[in-house]
Design a protein around this motif. Structure first.
Motif, PDB file in Angstrom:
ATOM      1  N   TRP A   1      30.657  74.857  -1.652  1.00  0.00           N
ATOM      2  CA  TRP A   1      29.299  75.395  -1.724  1.00  0.00           C
ATOM      3  C   TRP A   1      28.426  74.844  -0.608  1.00  0.00           C
ATOM      4  O   TRP A   1      27.814  75.593   0.162  1.00  0.00           O
ATOM      5  CB  TRP A   1      28.697  75.097  -3.099  1.00  0.00           C
ATOM      6  CG  TRP A   1      27.310  75.595  -3.303  1.00  0.00           C
ATOM      7  CD1 TRP A   1      26.755  76.712  -2.745  1.00  0.00           C
ATOM      8  CD2 TRP A   1      26.287  75.005  -4.116  1.00  0.00           C
ATOM      9  NE1 TRP A   1      25.456  76.848  -3.170  1.00  0.00           N
ATOM     10  CE2 TRP A   1      25.147  75.813  -4.001  1.00  0.00           C
ATOM     11  CE3 TRP A   1      26.239  73.870  -4.921  1.00  0.00           C
ATOM     12  CZ2 TRP A   1      23.956  75.525  -4.675  1.00  0.00           C
ATOM     13  CZ3 TRP A   1      25.058  73.591  -5.603  1.00  0.00           C
ATOM     14  CH2 TRP A   1      23.930  74.406  -5.478  1.00  0.00           C
TER      15      TRP A   1
ATOM     16  N   LEU B   1      29.049  79.590  -3.700  1.00  0.00           N
ATOM     17  CA  LEU B   1      28.573  78.975  -4.939  1.00  0.00           C
ATOM     18  C   LEU B   1      29.632  79.206  -6.015  1.00  0.00           C
ATOM     19  O   LEU B   1      29.802  80.327  -6.498  1.00  0.00           O
ATOM     20  CB  LEU B   1      27.229  79.567  -5.351  1.00  0.00           C
ATOM     21  CG  LEU B   1      26.642  79.092  -6.674  1.00  0.00           C
ATOM     22  CD1 LEU B   1      26.608  77.590  -6.756  1.00  0.00           C
ATOM     23  CD2 LEU B   1      25.261  79.652  -6.866  1.00  0.00           C
TER      24      LEU B   1
ATOM     25  N   MET C   1      30.532  78.909  -9.506  1.00  0.00           N
ATOM     26  CA  MET C   1      29.913  78.627 -10.801  1.00  0.00           C
ATOM     27  C   MET C   1      30.949  78.486 -11.898  1.00  0.00           C
ATOM     28  O   MET C   1      30.599  78.262 -13.043  1.00  0.00           O
ATOM     29  CB  MET C   1      28.920  79.722 -11.163  1.00  0.00           C
ATOM     30  CG  MET C   1      27.687  79.671 -10.310  1.00  0.00           C
ATOM     31  SD  MET C   1      26.458  80.814 -10.862  1.00  0.00           S
ATOM     32  CE  MET C   1      25.774  79.947 -12.249  1.00  0.00           C
TER      33      MET C   1
ATOM     34  N   GLY D   1      28.532  85.584  -1.715  1.00  0.00           N
ATOM     35  CA  GLY D   1      27.202  85.300  -2.237  1.00  0.00           C
ATOM     36  C   GLY D   1      27.158  85.332  -3.748  1.00  0.00           C
ATOM     37  O   GLY D   1      28.017  84.777  -4.429  1.00  0.00           O
ATOM     38  N   ALA D   2      26.144  86.024  -4.241  1.00  0.00           N
ATOM     39  CA  ALA D   2      25.909  86.045  -5.676  1.00  0.00           C
ATOM     40  C   ALA D   2      27.065  86.708  -6.419  1.00  0.00           C
ATOM     41  O   ALA D   2      27.447  86.272  -7.503  1.00  0.00           O
ATOM     42  CB  ALA D   2      24.620  86.789  -5.952  1.00  0.00           C
ATOM     43  N   TYR D   3      27.638  87.764  -5.832  1.00  0.00           N
ATOM     44  CA  TYR D   3      28.778  88.427  -6.472  1.00  0.00           C
ATOM     45  C   TYR D   3      29.881  87.431  -6.768  1.00  0.00           C
ATOM     46  O   TYR D   3      30.435  87.375  -7.843  1.00  0.00           O
ATOM     47  CB  TYR D   3      29.364  89.490  -5.529  1.00  0.00           C
ATOM     48  CG  TYR D   3      28.678  90.808  -5.545  1.00  0.00           C
ATOM     49  CD1 TYR D   3      27.449  90.973  -6.167  1.00  0.00           C
ATOM     50  CD2 TYR D   3      29.251  91.913  -4.944  1.00  0.00           C
ATOM     51  CE1 TYR D   3      26.825  92.189  -6.178  1.00  0.00           C
ATOM     52  CE2 TYR D   3      28.623  93.136  -4.937  1.00  0.00           C
ATOM     53  CZ  TYR D   3      27.421  93.268  -5.558  1.00  0.00           C
ATOM     54  OH  TYR D   3      26.817  94.480  -5.568  1.00  0.00           O
TER      55      TYR D   3
ATOM     56  N   ALA E   1      29.679  84.165  -6.966  1.00  0.00           N
ATOM     57  CA  ALA E   1      29.254  83.177  -7.963  1.00  0.00           C
ATOM     58  C   ALA E   1      29.418  83.729  -9.374  1.00  0.00           C
ATOM     59  O   ALA E   1      29.978  83.077 -10.256  1.00  0.00           O
ATOM     60  CB  ALA E   1      27.798  82.782  -7.710  1.00  0.00           C
ATOM     61  N   ILE E   2      28.942  84.955  -9.565  1.00  0.00           N
ATOM     62  CA  ILE E   2      28.988  85.549 -10.893  1.00  0.00           C
ATOM     63  C   ILE E   2      30.430  85.769 -11.343  1.00  0.00           C
ATOM     64  O   ILE E   2      30.786  85.519 -12.496  1.00  0.00           O
ATOM     65  CB  ILE E   2      28.258  86.907 -10.885  1.00  0.00           C
ATOM     66  CG1 ILE E   2      26.799  86.709 -10.505  1.00  0.00           C
ATOM     67  CG2 ILE E   2      28.385  87.585 -12.216  1.00  0.00           C
ATOM     68  CD1 ILE E   2      26.020  85.897 -11.453  1.00  0.00           C
TER      69      ILE E   2
ATOM     70  N   GLN F   1      31.954  82.628 -12.510  1.00  0.00           N
ATOM     71  CA  GLN F   1      31.450  82.225 -13.815  1.00  0.00           C
ATOM     72  C   GLN F   1      32.018  83.109 -14.924  1.00  0.00           C
ATOM     73  O   GLN F   1      32.336  82.625 -16.017  1.00  0.00           O
ATOM     74  CB  GLN F   1      29.925  82.252 -13.868  1.00  0.00           C
ATOM     75  CG  GLN F   1      29.476  81.422 -15.053  1.00  0.00           C
ATOM     76  CD  GLN F   1      28.003  81.503 -15.349  1.00  0.00           C
ATOM     77  OE1 GLN F   1      27.307  82.378 -14.862  1.00  0.00           O
ATOM     78  NE2 GLN F   1      27.535  80.592 -16.160  1.00  0.00           N
TER      79      GLN F   1
ATOM     80  N   ILE G   1      28.253  74.799 -15.214  1.00  0.00           N
ATOM     81  CA  ILE G   1      26.887  74.732 -14.706  1.00  0.00           C
ATOM     82  C   ILE G   1      26.462  73.280 -14.502  1.00  0.00           C
ATOM     83  O   ILE G   1      25.732  72.960 -13.563  1.00  0.00           O
ATOM     84  CB  ILE G   1      25.943  75.479 -15.667  1.00  0.00           C
ATOM     85  CG1 ILE G   1      26.087  76.972 -15.435  1.00  0.00           C
ATOM     86  CG2 ILE G   1      24.509  75.062 -15.472  1.00  0.00           C
ATOM     87  CD1 ILE G   1      25.378  77.813 -16.444  1.00  0.00           C
TER      88      ILE G   1
ATOM     89  N   ILE H   1      27.510  72.134 -11.164  1.00  0.00           N
ATOM     90  CA  ILE H   1      26.599  72.649 -10.143  1.00  0.00           C
ATOM     91  C   ILE H   1      25.308  71.840 -10.130  1.00  0.00           C
ATOM     92  O   ILE H   1      24.777  71.502  -9.068  1.00  0.00           O
ATOM     93  CB  ILE H   1      26.294  74.139 -10.417  1.00  0.00           C
ATOM     94  CG1 ILE H   1      27.558  74.980 -10.228  1.00  0.00           C
ATOM     95  CG2 ILE H   1      25.187  74.649  -9.526  1.00  0.00           C
ATOM     96  CD1 ILE H   1      27.979  75.136  -8.822  1.00  0.00           C
TER      97      ILE H   1
ATOM     98  N   PRO I   1      15.809  72.065  -1.953  1.00  0.00           N
ATOM     99  CA  PRO I   1      17.038  72.875  -1.921  1.00  0.00           C
ATOM    100  C   PRO I   1      18.242  72.084  -1.411  1.00  0.00           C
ATOM    101  O   PRO I   1      19.372  72.429  -1.698  1.00  0.00           O
ATOM    102  CB  PRO I   1      16.700  74.039  -0.986  1.00  0.00           C
ATOM    103  CG  PRO I   1      15.280  73.914  -0.659  1.00  0.00           C
ATOM    104  CD  PRO I   1      14.735  72.631  -1.172  1.00  0.00           C
TER     105      PRO I   1
END
Lengths: 363, 294
Positions: free
Chosen positions: A56, A62, A64, A143-145, A147-148, A151, A278, A281, A333
């Motif tokens: 990360w 990221l 998760m 990215g976010a995709y 990470a999700i 998870q 989490i 993280i 951050p």
């Protein structure tokens, strides 16, 4: 972001050496066995955090769902310890509990072997992370995709383990281990040994990360994080670079999980699901994801907060954790490490100014 | 054939819930590049609002229809509060919004746990939903049909709003080119806030439907948010068409998997399905064609 990597890498090596002395020499002579065991637990989490820092902090991925890889190591180890406790060719007690005539599931059998277990702890995450990472990175899922999706996998795995009580112990998990590779677990000398192994592995992982960060690969990984397209235009395949970092992170998580089991004596789906992932993280974010020490110290701090507050003041702990996520992402951050390096650079510049002034006076 | 009907119908109802949740996600993500992990908790808020409405208006015949707009507004205002207090400082940093809203989600769950009993609260089905329709010999509960109808009405309303109103035009302009929209006089900050309000409100409406189908407790958001994200990933960002199809397919697929194997394996299989699907269409079902780098 950039500033964090500018620190002379050799300072980090001295830092690791000091850290190793503190954990391997000072801590065992000062702390009680109870706290040594706790420190070992935090170190196991810190091993996971080093990997997350790599994926990360350096790679921009990221992750998760690191609980998935933590689970691979933890359950491999737990299955071996359960079988070892049961004795050769015997069926573990919890299986007999549900069905006196239960046979040991086929996927348990190889874990009777010590060597297979150790190999599995390292190779299972390589296979799982390799396949998943290949499928996602080659299709430029990021990215976010990304990470999700990781998870989602952690949630699914935790639910799956919860529901397979005969094969994995379900919600109650696996516990009551008596031996660790032939050593009696309920013995302080052996507990200290397991602590030492865990801390040793943590130091090794930090050294690996340190070496990776200053290598050509580390440069490429940073470049991929900051400008993936440019890396591609230069003729590298960012997918491969990310895949390597993701797989290394997965192996570290698995090692952390494997050491967590003898230290804590139990593994349950709760330790591998979404909320556990989490927590990993949270530690890395708090400490500073792009630095070497940030993830380690952050994970240890979160581990300490978890074990000291979660039992005495559980609702307060959740609020603190929630606020931590918000405050850190809003104001820090780059985590506490950025605070430190900012202070460090202030000290440096003022020292520089002073020495310049002194030189001017001398002249 | 008979074995196909129950999972098809149940899955469609689950898909409808996922659709309502995913609409909010995809609207907010497509519009602002913000990921709201707390959206599952907005569903939870909608469900608890339904319960509270029933305390105030004991007759469930009236309380459910009342709960729908109330849940929309309450969840929407909560979303607005989130936007103003936290999100607006981190636009265009999806990973940061994701992390910050994870924190919000933890806090909301804990608040709910302290106000309401841990085992959850009962929500009574109104009389006009307590029946079954006979579908090829399978008794299909009304409330599932109601969920689907509710989702379709919301989607149609949202689509009409985006397509035919001047505000919808401003939203679409902002999505396509924020700077240009601002230059021609669109107040993009207002557009952001209202989009956040509507997206969160839709999750509240999903919560009302969820309270009628499943349990109402502090953990319920968790079980919707991940499948909803799978829907967003598979459907393509900001694409209503894609979201509808993906929600239905994933809802039905999970119902079928659950029928064949077990509910827990179904989640793993749904995940695998989406990853395989991404190999074929990495950007989801529908994408906005751009000249940008994929």
């Amino acid at each position: 972001m950039k500033k964090l990597t500018k620190l002379n890498p050799w300072y980090s090596l001295i830092g690791i050496a000091v850290f190793a002395v503190l954990l391997l020499v000072v801590a065992p002579s000062v702390l009680s066995m109870h706290w040594i065991n706790n420190l070992g637990k935090y170190s196991a989490w810190a091993i996971v955090a080093v990997g997350i820092g790599l994926a990360w902090g350096r790679g921009g991925m990221l992750v998760m769902g690191q609980g998935v890889f933590f689970a691979l190591g933890a359950y491999s180890m737990a299955m071996h310890l359960t079988l070892e406790t049961a004795g050769p060719d015997a069926t573990p007690t919890f299986m007999i509990l549900y069905d006196p005539l239960a046979a040991v599931p086929a996927f348990w059998e190889p874990f009777r072997s010590e060597w297979f277990t150790v190999l599995a702890i390292v190779l299972l995450p390589v296979i799982v992370a390799g396949v998943l990472g290949y499928a996602l990175f080659k299709r430029r899922v990021k990215g976010a995709y990304f990470a999700i999706l990781t998870q989602a996998l952690a949630v699914a795995l935790a639910v799956l383990v919860s529901s397979t009580i005969r094969e994995t112990g379900g919600d109650t998990g696996l516990s009551d281990f008596k031996y660790f590779f032939g050593y009696v677990l309920n013995d302080d000398a052996n507990k200290l040994m397991i602590y030492m192994i865990t801390v040793g592995l943590l130091i090794v992982c930090m050294l690996v990360a340190w070496q990776l960060y200053r290598s050509r690969f580390g440069e490429l990984l940073l470049a991929t994080r900051d400008a993936e397209d440019r890396v591609r235009f230069l003729g590298y395949d960012p997918a491969n670079i990310k895949l390597v970092a993701f797989v290394i992170a997965a192996v570290m998580a698995s090692i952390g999980g494997a050491m967590f089991v003898p230290l804590v004596g139990i593994i349950t789906p709760q330790e591998i699901g979404a909320s556990a992932s989490i927590l990993f993280i949270a530690g890395v974010a708090l400490g500073g994801r792009a630095s070497l020490f940030g993830p380690v110290l952050g994970a240890m701090a979160i581990g300490w907060g978890q074990s000291s507050l979660a039992s005495s003041w559980p609702e307060g702990w959740i609020y603190i954790l929630g606020l931590l996520f918000i405050v850190v992402t809003l104001f820090l951050p780059n985590g506490l490490a950025s605070l430190f390096s900012r202070m460090w650079s202030t000290v440096r510049t003022s020292a520089d100014r002073r020495s310049q002034a002194e030189r001017r006076l001398a002249a | 054939m008979d074995a196909l009907i129950p999972p098809l119908l149940n899955g469609s109802a689950v898909g409808a819930l996922l659709l309502l949740a995913a609409l909010g996600l995809t609207l907010i993500f497509g519009q602002m590049g913000v990921i709201n992990m707390a959206l599952g908790e907005f569903i939870m808020v909608g469900a608890f609002v339904t319960y509270l409405t029933q305390l105030v208006i004991p007759s469930s015949d009236i309380s459910i229809p009342v709960a729908l707009p109330v849940a929309f507004v309450v969840a929407g205002l909560l979303g607005l509060l989130l936007e103003v207090s936290i999100i607006q400082w981190m636009y265009r940093r999806p990973l940061d919004t994701l992390l910050a809203t994870v924190g919000v989600s933890l806090i909301l769950q804990q608040v709910a746990l302290q106000i309401f009993p841990a085992q959850g609260v009962p929500v009574e089905n109104p009389g006009w939903l307590q029946g079954q329709i006979d579908v090829f010999g399978y008794a299909w509960p009304y409330r599932q049909a109601f969920t689907i109808a509710l989702a379709l009405v919301c989607v149609a309303g949202l689509a009409a709003w985006l397509k035919y109103t001047s505000f919808g035009r401003r939203i679409r302009a902002t999505v396509q080119n924020r700077d240009l929209a601002e230059t021609v006089g669109v107040r993009t900050r207002n557009v952001d806030r209202i989009t956040f309000f509507v997206g969160s409100g839709l999750a509240g409406v999903a919560g009302v439907a969820a309270s009628l189908i499943g349990g109402t407790n502090s953990q319920m958001g968790v079980q919707y948010i991940i499948p909803a994200f799978l829907v967003v990933v598979a459907g393509g960002i900001g694409q209503i068409k894609g979201t509808i199809i993906a929600a239905w397919v994933i809802g039905v697929a999970m119902a079928f998997f659950a029928d064949w194997t077990s509910g827990s394996l179904a989640q793993v299989l749904a995940f695998v399905l989406v990853v395989i699907f991404l190999q074929v269409r990495p950007q989801g079902l529908f994408t906005v064609r751009t000249r940008g780098l994929a």
